[in-house]
Design an enzyme around this catalytic site. Structure first.
Site, PDB file in Angstrom:
ATOM      1  N   ARG A   1       3.123  -3.989  17.516  1.00  0.00           N
ATOM      2  CA  ARG A   1       4.432  -4.631  17.474  1.00  0.00           C
ATOM      3  C   ARG A   1       5.383  -3.729  18.232  1.00  0.00           C
ATOM      4  NH1 ARG A   1       6.939  -8.209  13.595  1.00  0.00           N
ATOM      5  NH2 ARG A   1       4.981  -8.642  12.567  1.00  0.00           N
TER       6      ARG A   1
ATOM      7  N   SER B   1      -1.354  -3.664  10.089  1.00  0.00           N
ATOM      8  CA  SER B   1      -1.012  -4.603   9.017  1.00  0.00           C
ATOM      9  C   SER B   1       0.291  -5.333   9.331  1.00  0.00           C
ATOM     10  CB  SER B   1      -0.871  -3.862   7.695  1.00  0.00           C
ATOM     11  OG  SER B   1      -2.128  -3.377   7.307  1.00  0.00           O
TER      12      SER B   1
ATOM     13  N   ASP C   1      -9.413  -9.740   9.025  1.00  0.00           N
ATOM     14  CA  ASP C   1      -8.867  -8.414   8.685  1.00  0.00           C
ATOM     15  C   ASP C   1      -9.821  -7.256   8.943  1.00  0.00           C
ATOM     16  OD1 ASP C   1      -6.575  -6.979   7.650  1.00  0.00           O
ATOM     17  OD2 ASP C   1      -7.765  -6.558   5.877  1.00  0.00           O
TER      18      ASP C   1
ATOM     19  N   ARG D   1       0.848  -1.195   0.000  1.00  0.00           N
ATOM     20  CA  ARG D   1       0.000   0.000   0.000  1.00  0.00           C
ATOM     21  C   ARG D   1       0.887   1.250   0.000  1.00  0.00           C
ATOM     22  NH1 ARG D   1      -1.908   0.622   4.450  1.00  0.00           N
ATOM     23  NH2 ARG D   1      -1.320  -1.288   5.534  1.00  0.00           N
TER      24      ARG D   1
ATOM     25  N   HIS E   1     -10.437  -2.377  11.649  1.00  0.00           N
ATOM     26  CA  HIS E   1      -9.371  -3.218  11.103  1.00  0.00           C
ATOM     27  C   HIS E   1      -9.122  -4.370  12.084  1.00  0.00           C
ATOM     28  CE1 HIS E   1      -4.938  -3.216   9.463  1.00  0.00           C
ATOM     29  NE2 HIS E   1      -5.685  -4.084   8.838  1.00  0.00           N
TER      30      HIS E   1
ATOM     31  N   LYS F   1      -9.595  -2.438   1.789  1.00  0.00           N
ATOM     32  CA  LYS F   1      -9.253  -1.315   2.664  1.00  0.00           C
ATOM     33  C   LYS F   1      -9.987  -0.027   2.244  1.00  0.00           C
ATOM     34  CE  LYS F   1      -5.897  -3.792   4.714  1.00  0.00           C
ATOM     35  NZ  LYS F   1      -5.961  -4.360   6.041  1.00  0.00           N
TER      36      LYS F   1
ATOM     37  N   SER G   1       4.827 -10.433   0.569  1.00  0.00           N
ATOM     38  CA  SER G   1       4.156 -11.342  -0.372  1.00  0.00           C
ATOM     39  C   SER G   1       2.881 -11.871   0.280  1.00  0.00           C
ATOM     40  CB  SER G   1       5.087 -12.478  -0.778  1.00  0.00           C
ATOM     41  OG  SER G   1       5.584 -13.152   0.358  1.00  0.00           O
ATOM     42  N   ARG G   2       1.911 -12.227  -0.551  1.00  0.00           N
ATOM     43  CA  ARG G   2       0.560 -12.514  -0.046  1.00  0.00           C
ATOM     44  C   ARG G   2      -0.025 -13.782  -0.628  1.00  0.00           C
ATOM     45  NH1 ARG G   2      -1.658  -8.640   3.774  1.00  0.00           N
ATOM     46  NH2 ARG G   2       0.003  -7.107   3.914  1.00  0.00           N
TER      47      ARG G   2
ATOM     48  N   TYR H   1      -1.380  -3.613  -6.755  1.00  0.00           N
ATOM     49  CA  TYR H   1      -1.242  -4.309  -5.471  1.00  0.00           C
ATOM     50  C   TYR H   1      -2.575  -4.346  -4.709  1.00  0.00           C
ATOM     51  CZ  TYR H   1      -0.294  -5.255  -0.622  1.00  0.00           C
ATOM     52  OH  TYR H   1      -0.365  -5.790   0.634  1.00  0.00           O
ATOM     53  N   GLY H   2      -2.826  -5.460  -4.035  1.00  0.00           N
ATOM     54  CA  GLY H   2      -4.092  -5.727  -3.349  1.00  0.00           C
ATOM     55  C   GLY H   2      -4.719  -4.553  -2.624  1.00  0.00           C
TER      56      GLY H   2
ATOM     57  N   CYS I   1       0.833  -7.489  11.698  1.00  0.00           N
ATOM     58  CA  CYS I   1       1.105  -7.606  13.136  1.00  0.00           C
ATOM     59  C   CYS I   1       0.318  -8.743  13.786  1.00  0.00           C
ATOM     60  CB  CYS I   1       0.819  -6.291  13.834  1.00  0.00           C
ATOM     61  SG  CYS I   1       2.013  -5.008  13.373  1.00  0.00           S
ATOM     62  N   GLY I   2      -0.214  -9.663  12.993  1.00  0.00           N
ATOM     63  CA  GLY I   2      -0.723 -10.893  13.589  1.00  0.00           C
ATOM     64  C   GLY I   2      -2.220 -11.144  13.570  1.00  0.00           C
ATOM     65  N   LYS I   3      -2.997 -10.381  12.775  1.00  0.00           N
ATOM     66  CA  LYS I   3      -4.442 -10.633  12.743  1.00  0.00           C
ATOM     67  C   LYS I   3      -4.764 -12.011  12.163  1.00  0.00           C
ATOM     68  CE  LYS I   3      -5.380  -7.000  10.361  1.00  0.00           C
ATOM     69  NZ  LYS I   3      -3.993  -6.492  10.349  1.00  0.00           N
TER      70      LYS I   3
HETATM   71  P1  GDP Z   1      -1.845  -9.383   9.691  1.00  0.00           P
HETATM   72  O1  GDP Z   1      -1.350  -8.646   8.498  1.00  0.00           O
HETATM   73  O2  GDP Z   1      -2.199  -8.465  10.823  1.00  0.00           O
HETATM   74  O3  GDP Z   1      -2.946 -10.327   9.357  1.00  0.00           O
HETATM   75  O4  GDP Z   1      -0.618 -10.247  10.252  1.00  0.00           O
HETATM   76  P2  GDP Z   1      -0.247 -11.802  10.074  1.00  0.00           P
HETATM   77  O5  GDP Z   1      -1.065 -12.676  10.966  1.00  0.00           O
HETATM   78  O6  GDP Z   1      -0.254 -12.137   8.642  1.00  0.00           O
HETATM   79  O7  GDP Z   1       1.234 -11.811  10.648  1.00  0.00           O
HETATM   80  C1  GDP Z   1       2.213 -10.924  10.166  1.00  0.00           C
HETATM   81  C2  GDP Z   1       3.572 -11.418  10.567  1.00  0.00           C
HETATM   82  O8  GDP Z   1       3.669 -11.457  11.997  1.00  0.00           O
HETATM   83  C3  GDP Z   1       3.880 -12.800  10.075  1.00  0.00           C
HETATM   84  O9  GDP Z   1       5.214 -12.849   9.658  1.00  0.00           O
HETATM   85  C4  GDP Z   1       3.672 -13.675  11.286  1.00  0.00           C
HETATM   86  O10 GDP Z   1       4.475 -14.810  11.265  1.00  0.00           O
HETATM   87  C5  GDP Z   1       4.062 -12.747  12.439  1.00  0.00           C
HETATM   88  N1  GDP Z   1       3.316 -13.089  13.661  1.00  0.00           N
HETATM   89  C6  GDP Z   1       1.972 -13.267  13.787  1.00  0.00           C
HETATM   90  N2  GDP Z   1       1.643 -13.617  15.050  1.00  0.00           N
HETATM   91  C7  GDP Z   1       2.806 -13.650  15.754  1.00  0.00           C
HETATM   92  C8  GDP Z   1       3.125 -13.958  17.128  1.00  0.00           C
HETATM   93  O11 GDP Z   1       2.271 -14.269  17.959  1.00  0.00           O
HETATM   94  N3  GDP Z   1       4.446 -13.853  17.480  1.00  0.00           N
HETATM   95  C9  GDP Z   1       5.408 -13.512  16.575  1.00  0.00           C
HETATM   96  N4  GDP Z   1       6.665 -13.454  17.008  1.00  0.00           N
HETATM   97  N5  GDP Z   1       5.144 -13.252  15.280  1.00  0.00           N
HETATM   98  C10 GDP Z   1       3.864 -13.306  14.871  1.00  0.00           C
HETATM   99  P1  PGA Z   2      -3.024  -6.550   6.169  1.00  0.00           P
HETATM  100  O1  PGA Z   2      -3.302  -5.550   4.982  1.00  0.00           O
HETATM  101  O2  PGA Z   2      -1.534  -6.616   6.277  1.00  0.00           O
HETATM  102  O3  PGA Z   2      -3.667  -5.859   7.316  1.00  0.00           O
HETATM  103  O4  PGA Z   2      -3.587  -7.895   5.862  1.00  0.00           O
HETATM  104  C1  PGA Z   2      -3.481  -5.815   3.660  1.00  0.00           C
HETATM  105  C2  PGA Z   2      -2.887  -4.688   2.851  1.00  0.00           C
HETATM  106  O5  PGA Z   2      -1.730  -4.319   3.096  1.00  0.00           O
HETATM  107  O6  PGA Z   2      -3.580  -4.207   1.972  1.00  0.00           O
HETATM  108 MN    MN Z   3      -3.877 -10.414   7.490  1.00  0.00          MN
END
Ligand code: GDP
Ligand code: PGA
Ligand code: MN
Length: 610
Positions: A422, A273, A298, A82, A251, A231, A390-391, A222-223, A275-277
């Site tokens: 984070r 984004s 998300d 983004r 979000h 979004k 990457s997604r 990009y997505g 951070c673990g959702k």
């Molecule tokens: P989203 O974009 O918020 O959905 O985040 P994701 O669930 O895809 O996670 C983003 C990154 O954070 C990935 O590289 C995960 O491996 C990492 N991650 C997610 N949960 C945790 C956790 O509980 N601990 C750690 N250390 N890393 C995490």
């Molecule tokens: P996400 O966001 O990392 O919260 O899944 C998707 C995006 O960057 O558009």
């Molecule tokens: Mn996600």
């Protein structure tokens, strides 16, 4: 009509919706596509479009045995995330966009965009994608129509939203309002000009007009910039609709947690984004007897229900997840969903047998890969094989653990809301807020180190209120006020409890203090037991943190976790944090809600009294 005589398909438009027909005509006249295609969303259409994308080199078909009906795409290296710097909220008054958004006067922006879109679809097909965010049979379905010149966008939108004929028929039959969402890659083709694999434009503009509820996106495939239901609509435009209609567009993931006593709880969580959702939404608990099912990963739309309860739904139909770090060890549920196929991967690496790979997918690193930029890759390479952002794009109903309530237009009643970021330091593993407005304060001061999900420097600490910093479609102070006021409309007893979490705190040696992933179920258990009055906590100036022994650590490998480090509230760190929060709040000026200003005063007093 001008050149529209060249566009016989418009005459056979599958709708009589006058507003939609007029808009499609207007856009066609402006962008000058060679063809118009109304997307019906069918399997046949998808097969034809993906075949064409394979022929054009945009998609690589994966090994049918490893990843059935799946494809990999590789973007231009300058179009991988983004673009927040180029994202605009163009409200009539600058004040209504607030200090967190880029703003330009709507008339000026429209003039600029008309220039950019003028002839921008020459040599290409203009796709018209009718879509709905949320349930088609919701009381007040939220329709959109995306016009795009990218077949990759069509194929991805088909995964992420409900699209096509059934949606268009309902828009037509009910003469419904729809959000016009216009997207162009900004890469017109002259007659005879060969196309590139990933057309885009170095000049990118992601623009929202909140009053007319419209979106114009230019230059990126990009997505987050191009799948406009996500979004752009479901967060930025929907947050404005939500302000006006008395609900919230957030979000957040939604999960269902079932206790060993078979009691069901629904929890939502807002993390920035990457951070673990997605990981929390698909969590595989490491504690006996607790079960997690997924509703969303998300985006969450929340409203007050008939009995004053806070109800949540997921408006999306797919996962657009960060690939790196998603692995058989950390997130087997996501891996199982992905392995069922019907997925589009973007900027991952290719294995020699026609599959995909990314850092963290498997413990064993393949001996040879083709990296996301098409280069031969071995474990000695000094660059990651997959791009950090990457997604995978995968239908949500491929999740084995999808909760049946996902399919209910009424959604679920929330018991708890988590805010998380984070943070290497300062923020403990989990803190329960004192009250609703104290919880809103926690959300409003949420902070996180930046990630690869947005263009720009990674690892920079920034405030990200409710993880919505890049997604609030109006003034951030007004947005916080909307949160504060929501409680007045709710049944106080049934308001969800708010918690602040941080999976990313580091120890002195640089490692993670908390193992995270499946072990985060231990934190969910503590939160639920707090709500049930069963778990002990220590009151600190910032809120309630787990008392010694109150977190279930059964079976936890304590050589790799430093629980005391993870839950610690350090007065020195919090003195610095307070100064940083005061600076952040200073940016809101008059629009900061009084209730939050007094929360800050309260925190200051409690920290001073320590
Ligand atoms: P989203 O974009 O918020 O959905 O985040 P994701 O669930 O895809 O996670 C983003 C990154 O954070 C990935 O590289 C995960 O491996 C990492 N991650 C997610 N949960 C945790 C956790 O509980 N601990 C750690 N250390 N890393 C995490
Ligand atoms: P996400 O966001 O990392 O919260 O899944 C998707 C995006 O960057 O558009
Ligand atoms: Mn996600």
């Amino acid at each position: 009509m001008g050149d529209l005589a060249r566009l016989p398909l418009l005459e056979k438009a599958p709708t009589t919706h006058a507003g939609l027909l007029a808009w499609v005509e207007e856009v066609a006249e402006l962008t000058q596509p060679d063809r118009i295609h109304w997307v019906d969303g069918s399997e046949e259409e998808n097969t034809r479009l993906t075949d064409e994308l394979v022929a054009a080199g945009t998609l690589t078909r994966l090994n049918e045995k490893l990843f059935p009906k799946s494809f990999a795409a590789f973007s231009d290296p300058a179009d991988v995330a983004r673009v927040e710097e180029q994202t605009f909220i163009c409200s009539e008054n600058e004040r209504d966009a607030g200090f967190t958004n880029n703003w330009m006067a709507p008339a000026e922006m429209k003039a600029k965009l008309r220039g950019l879109f003028s002839g921008s679809m020459r040599g290409r097909t203009m796709y018209v994608i009718p879509f709905v965010m949320g349930h088609l049979d919701a009381e007040d379905p939220k329709f959109g129509v995306e016009i795009t010149d990218s077949a990759y966008v069509v194929a991805s939108m088909r995964i992420m939203a409900t699209i096509g004929t059934e949606v268009l028929d309902k828009i037509t039959a009910t003469n419904a309002f729809f959000v016009p969402a216009l997207h162009s890659l900004g890469a017109p083709l002259a007659p005879g000009q060969a196309d590139v694999v990933w057309p885009c434009n170095p000049d990118k503009w992601i623009v929202h007009f909140p009053e007319e509820r419209s979106i114009w996106s230019f230059g990126s495939g990009y997505g987050g910039n191009a799948l406009l239901g996500k979004k752009c609509y479901a967060l930025r435009i929907a947050s404005v609709m939500a302000r006006d209609e008395g609900w919230l567009a957030e979000h957040m993931l939604i999960l269902k947690l079932t206790s060993p006593e078979q009691k069901k709880y629904y929890i939502s969580a807002a993390f920035p984004s990457a951070c673990g959702k997605t990981n929390l939404a698909l969590l595989d608990p490491t504690i006996e007897g607790w079960k997690v099912e997924t509703l969303g990963d998300d985006i969450t739309w929340m409203r007050i229900g008939k009995e004053g309860e806070l109800r949540a739904t997921n408006p999306e139909a797919g996962l657009f997840g960060v690939a790196p770090g998603t692995g058989w060890g950390t997130n087997p549920n996501a891996m199982r969903a992905i392995a069922k196929g019907h997925s589009i991967f973007t900027n991952v690496a290719l294995t020699d047998d026609g599959g995909v790979w990314w850092e963290g997918m498997t413990e064993e690193v393949p001996a040879h890969l083709t990296d996301w930029q098409g280069n031969s890759w071995t474990p000695d390479s000094d660059k990651p094989a997959a791009h950090p952002n990457s997604r995978f794009c995968t239908p949500i109903d491929q999740i084995d653990m999808l909760a049946e309530e996902y399919f209910s237009p009424d959604g679920v009643e929330l018991s708890a809301i988590l805010f998380g970021g984070r943070r290497k330091t300062t923020v403990p593993l989990v803190t329960q807020s004192r009250t609703w407005s104290n919880g809103v304060f926690m959300g409003s001061t949420l902070s996180s180190e930046t990630t690869a999900a947005a263009a720009g420097q990674v690892g920079v600490l920034r405030r990200d209120p409710m993880a919505m910093l890049p997604f609030i479609g109006y003034d951030a102070g007004d947005y916080l006020n909307h949160w504060v006021n929501l409680s007045a409309k709710a049944n106080q007893e049934r308001l969800p409890k708010i918690f602040l979490v941080n999976w990313f705190r580091r120890t002195a040696d640089g490692g993670f203090a908390w193992p995270g992933f499946g072990d985060n179920a231990r934190v969910l258990k503590w939160a639920i037991e707090r709500i049930e009055g069963k778990a002990d906590a220590v009151e600190t100036p910032i809120g309630y943190v787990p008392a010694a022994g109150s977190l279930d650590l059964t079976g936890l490998d304590l050589t790799h976790s430093h629980v005391e480090d993870a839950v610690r509230v350090d007065p020195e760190e919090w003195a610095a944090e307070l100064a940083s929060i005061e600076e952040w709040y200073g940016k809101f000026g008059d629009s900061l809600p009084a209730a939050l200003r007094s929360e800050l005063e309260g925190l200051k007093e409690r920290l001073a009294a320590q």
